[in-house]
Motif scaffolding. Structure first.
Motif, PDB file in Angstrom:
ATOM      1  N   ASP A 180      -9.394   7.650   5.803  1.00  0.00           N
ATOM      2  CA  ASP A 180      -8.395   7.062   6.698  1.00  0.00           C
ATOM      3  C   ASP A 180      -9.039   6.166   7.748  1.00  0.00           C
ATOM      4  OD1 ASP A 180      -6.373   8.316   5.352  1.00  0.00           O
ATOM      5  OD2 ASP A 180      -6.212  10.006   6.750  1.00  0.00           O
ATOM      6  N   GLU A 181     -10.140   6.634   8.335  1.00  0.00           N
ATOM      7  CA  GLU A 181     -10.798   5.864   9.388  1.00  0.00           C
ATOM      8  C   GLU A 181     -11.384   4.574   8.844  1.00  0.00           C
ATOM      9  OE1 GLU A 181     -12.271   4.787  13.152  1.00  0.00           O
ATOM     10  OE2 GLU A 181     -10.671   6.125  12.459  1.00  0.00           O
ATOM     11  N   ASN A 182     -12.040   4.658   7.688  1.00  0.00           N
ATOM     12  CA  ASN A 182     -12.635   3.456   7.115  1.00  0.00           C
ATOM     13  C   ASN A 182     -11.577   2.471   6.648  1.00  0.00           C
ATOM     14  OD1 ASN A 182     -15.412   3.739   7.470  1.00  0.00           O
ATOM     15  ND2 ASN A 182     -15.624   5.053   5.681  1.00  0.00           N
ATOM     16  N   ARG A 183     -10.463   2.959   6.121  1.00  0.00           N
ATOM     17  CA  ARG A 183      -9.389   2.046   5.719  1.00  0.00           C
ATOM     18  C   ARG A 183      -8.847   1.300   6.925  1.00  0.00           C
ATOM     19  NH1 ARG A 183      -4.778   4.787   2.706  1.00  0.00           N
ATOM     20  NH2 ARG A 183      -5.440   6.652   3.839  1.00  0.00           N
ATOM     21  N   ARG A 184      -8.721   1.974   8.058  1.00  0.00           N
ATOM     22  CA  ARG A 184      -8.229   1.311   9.270  1.00  0.00           C
ATOM     23  C   ARG A 184      -9.244   0.289   9.767  1.00  0.00           C
ATOM     24  NH1 ARG A 184      -8.960   1.529  14.540  1.00  0.00           N
ATOM     25  NH2 ARG A 184     -10.470   3.231  14.392  1.00  0.00           N
ATOM     26  N   THR A 196      -8.773   5.826 -11.830  1.00  0.00           N
ATOM     27  CA  THR A 196      -7.392   6.221 -11.589  1.00  0.00           C
ATOM     28  C   THR A 196      -7.193   6.406 -10.094  1.00  0.00           C
ATOM     29  OG1 THR A 196      -7.282   7.368 -13.713  1.00  0.00           O
ATOM     30  CG2 THR A 196      -5.574   7.890 -12.104  1.00  0.00           C
ATOM     31  N   PHE A 197      -6.152   5.783  -9.569  1.00  0.00           N
ATOM     32  CA  PHE A 197      -5.835   5.872  -8.149  1.00  0.00           C
ATOM     33  C   PHE A 197      -4.596   6.727  -7.949  1.00  0.00           C
ATOM     34  CE2 PHE A 197      -3.102   4.419  -4.687  1.00  0.00           C
ATOM     35  CZ  PHE A 197      -3.934   4.528  -3.588  1.00  0.00           C
ATOM     36  N   HIS A 198      -4.654   7.656  -6.978  1.00  0.00           N
ATOM     37  CA  HIS A 198      -3.516   8.472  -6.574  1.00  0.00           C
ATOM     38  C   HIS A 198      -3.332   8.314  -5.070  1.00  0.00           C
ATOM     39  CE1 HIS A 198      -3.405  10.616 -10.474  1.00  0.00           C
ATOM     40  NE2 HIS A 198      -4.733  10.551 -10.407  1.00  0.00           N
ATOM     41  N   ALA A 199      -2.137   7.912  -4.663  1.00  0.00           N
ATOM     42  CA  ALA A 199      -1.871   7.736  -3.232  1.00  0.00           C
ATOM     43  C   ALA A 199      -2.040   9.072  -2.494  1.00  0.00           C
ATOM     44  CB  ALA A 199      -0.454   7.203  -3.040  1.00  0.00           C
ATOM     45  N   PRO A 200      -2.511   9.022  -1.244  1.00  0.00           N
ATOM     46  CA  PRO A 200      -2.716   7.790  -0.477  1.00  0.00           C
ATOM     47  C   PRO A 200      -4.075   7.122  -0.669  1.00  0.00           C
ATOM     48  CG  PRO A 200      -3.063   9.677   0.953  1.00  0.00           C
ATOM     49  CD  PRO A 200      -2.624  10.234  -0.379  1.00  0.00           C
ATOM     50  N   TYR A 258      -4.944  -2.914 -16.499  1.00  0.00           N
ATOM     51  CA  TYR A 258      -4.213  -2.206 -15.446  1.00  0.00           C
ATOM     52  C   TYR A 258      -2.928  -1.589 -15.993  1.00  0.00           C
ATOM     53  CZ  TYR A 258      -6.958  -3.985 -11.475  1.00  0.00           C
ATOM     54  OH  TYR A 258      -7.943  -4.238 -10.554  1.00  0.00           O
ATOM     55  N   LYS A 259      -2.636  -0.384 -15.518  1.00  0.00           N
ATOM     56  CA  LYS A 259      -1.356   0.273 -15.805  1.00  0.00           C
ATOM     57  C   LYS A 259      -0.858   0.933 -14.526  1.00  0.00           C
ATOM     58  CE  LYS A 259      -2.219   1.241 -20.713  1.00  0.00           C
ATOM     59  NZ  LYS A 259      -2.331   2.315 -21.744  1.00  0.00           N
ATOM     60  N   ILE A 260       0.275   0.442 -14.020  1.00  0.00           N
ATOM     61  CA  ILE A 260       0.885   1.051 -12.840  1.00  0.00           C
ATOM     62  C   ILE A 260       1.828   2.141 -13.328  1.00  0.00           C
ATOM     63  CG2 ILE A 260       2.387   0.662 -10.860  1.00  0.00           C
ATOM     64  CD1 ILE A 260       1.205  -2.141 -10.671  1.00  0.00           C
ATOM     65  N   THR A 261       1.497   3.375 -13.020  1.00  0.00           N
ATOM     66  CA  THR A 261       2.234   4.503 -13.572  1.00  0.00           C
ATOM     67  C   THR A 261       3.270   5.081 -12.611  1.00  0.00           C
ATOM     68  OG1 THR A 261       0.357   5.896 -12.901  1.00  0.00           O
ATOM     69  CG2 THR A 261       0.443   5.179 -15.199  1.00  0.00           C
ATOM     70  N   ARG A 262       3.123   4.794 -11.315  1.00  0.00           N
ATOM     71  CA  ARG A 262       4.142   5.256 -10.371  1.00  0.00           C
ATOM     72  C   ARG A 262       4.134   4.374  -9.134  1.00  0.00           C
ATOM     73  NH1 ARG A 262       2.667  10.252  -9.576  1.00  0.00           N
ATOM     74  NH2 ARG A 262       2.066  10.219  -7.372  1.00  0.00           N
ATOM     75  N   ALA A 263       5.322   3.872  -8.783  1.00  0.00           N
ATOM     76  CA  ALA A 263       5.463   3.024  -7.600  1.00  0.00           C
ATOM     77  C   ALA A 263       6.910   3.039  -7.154  1.00  0.00           C
ATOM     78  CB  ALA A 263       5.016   1.599  -7.898  1.00  0.00           C
ATOM     79  N   THR A 264       7.113   2.842  -5.868  1.00  0.00           N
ATOM     80  CA  THR A 264       8.464   2.739  -5.323  1.00  0.00           C
ATOM     81  C   THR A 264       8.793   1.264  -5.129  1.00  0.00           C
ATOM     82  OG1 THR A 264       7.597   2.934  -3.062  1.00  0.00           O
ATOM     83  CG2 THR A 264       8.310   4.960  -4.158  1.00  0.00           C
ATOM     84  N   ALA A 314       0.823  -1.210   0.000  1.00  0.00           N
ATOM     85  CA  ALA A 314       0.000   0.000   0.000  1.00  0.00           C
ATOM     86  C   ALA A 314       0.855   1.257   0.000  1.00  0.00           C
ATOM     87  CB  ALA A 314      -0.929  -0.002   1.214  1.00  0.00           C
ATOM     88  N   ALA A 315       1.982   1.220   0.735  1.00  0.00           N
ATOM     89  CA  ALA A 315       2.864   2.387   0.787  1.00  0.00           C
ATOM     90  C   ALA A 315       3.627   2.579  -0.522  1.00  0.00           C
ATOM     91  CB  ALA A 315       3.847   2.230   1.946  1.00  0.00           C
ATOM     92  N   ALA A 316       3.898   1.486  -1.229  1.00  0.00           N
ATOM     93  CA  ALA A 316       4.714   1.575  -2.446  1.00  0.00           C
ATOM     94  C   ALA A 316       3.901   1.927  -3.689  1.00  0.00           C
ATOM     95  CB  ALA A 316       5.444   0.249  -2.679  1.00  0.00           C
ATOM     96  N   LEU A 317       2.620   1.570  -3.710  1.00  0.00           N
ATOM     97  CA  LEU A 317       1.798   1.811  -4.897  1.00  0.00           C
ATOM     98  C   LEU A 317       1.260   3.238  -4.862  1.00  0.00           C
ATOM     99  CD1 LEU A 317       0.550   0.697  -7.457  1.00  0.00           C
ATOM    100  CD2 LEU A 317      -1.338  -0.224  -6.072  1.00  0.00           C
TER     101      LEU A 317
END
Length: 225
Positions: free
Chosen positions: A86-90, A48-52, A199-205, A16-19
């Motif tokens: 944030d609350e619902n994800r937790r 389209t997903f943008h972190a976080p 799917y296309k991953i456009t940015r990840a660590t 989750a932190a890397a994507l």
């Protein structure tokens, strides 16, 4: 079993932190058979997903029942947006805070080994579910889910069964197909499917790399004495 759950939580957090950014296409389909009449609908959406936790949806096409499009498909998109807070994800994460886990077994397949875990939600949250998950024994990622919602989504729904499947895209496991069958108290049956593709991953660590890790399949890791 504790080692499997601990690795699952750790690896999910790392992924989750890397994507950071990715996109894809979804095809929503629904068939309803019952009172007062039969209905069918289909909707194609890009996401389209943008972190976080930001998701942007764009409806490409829609056909069939307007009632299903407006009251089922669009409500699903709204619920997904709600779940990203944030609350619902937790409160909905696959964690020991939200679930009791029990080891149900281990199986080998052409795609690799899978730990099988039974889940019991600790709260009656509409985003949780009770059932069974299959966890990849190398990536510690959920590859399959079978179960039912932790809380009945509606008084008019008598029973709901869900089946989710995931696919590995680069280093990340993403939804491939969701299938839900619901029986209403009036005798109707609704079948909902969501197909995920392109799917296309456009940015990840890069994910952390471990040179060595204890195999949780050992008797100690599985909690077998």
């Amino acid at each position: 079993m504790d080692d499997v759950v601990r690795n699952l939580q750790q690896k999910n957090a790392e992924r989750a932190a890397a994507l950071e950014e990715f996109g894809g296409t979804r095809v929503y389909r629904m068939q309803y058979r019952g009172i007062p009449s039969d209905h069918d609908a289909e909707m194609v959406v890009t996401m389209t997903f943008h972190a976080p936790a930001a998701k942007q949806f764009n409806v490409i096409s829609q056909t069939g029942s307007k009632f299903i499009v407006e009251h089922v498909f669009m409500k699903l998109l709204e619920g997904e947006q709600e779940a990203t807070s944030d609350e619902n994800r937790r409160r909905t994460a696959l964690s020991t805070e939200n679930y009791d886990f029990a080891l149900a077994g281990y199986e080998s397949s052409a795609d690799g080994g899978r730990y099988i875990l039974d889940l019991l939600p600790k709260t009656r949250n509409k985003f949780l579910y009770r059932g069974r998950i299959w966890v990849d024994d190398k990536d510690f990622a959920v590859v399959r889910i079978e179960g039912e919602p932790g809380r009945n989504p509606s008084f008019w729904i008598k029973k709901t069964e869900i089946a989710h499947r995931y696919v590995k895209v680069n280093d990340f496991w993403l939804p491939a197909e969701n299938h839900t069958e619901s029986v209403t108290r009036l005798g109707g049956r609704a079948v909902l499917s969501i197909e995920y593709r392109d799917y296309k991953i456009t940015r990840a660590t890069p994910l952390p790399f471990e040179n060595a890790r204890e195999d949780p399949r050992s008797s100690q890791g599985l909690g077998i004495r």
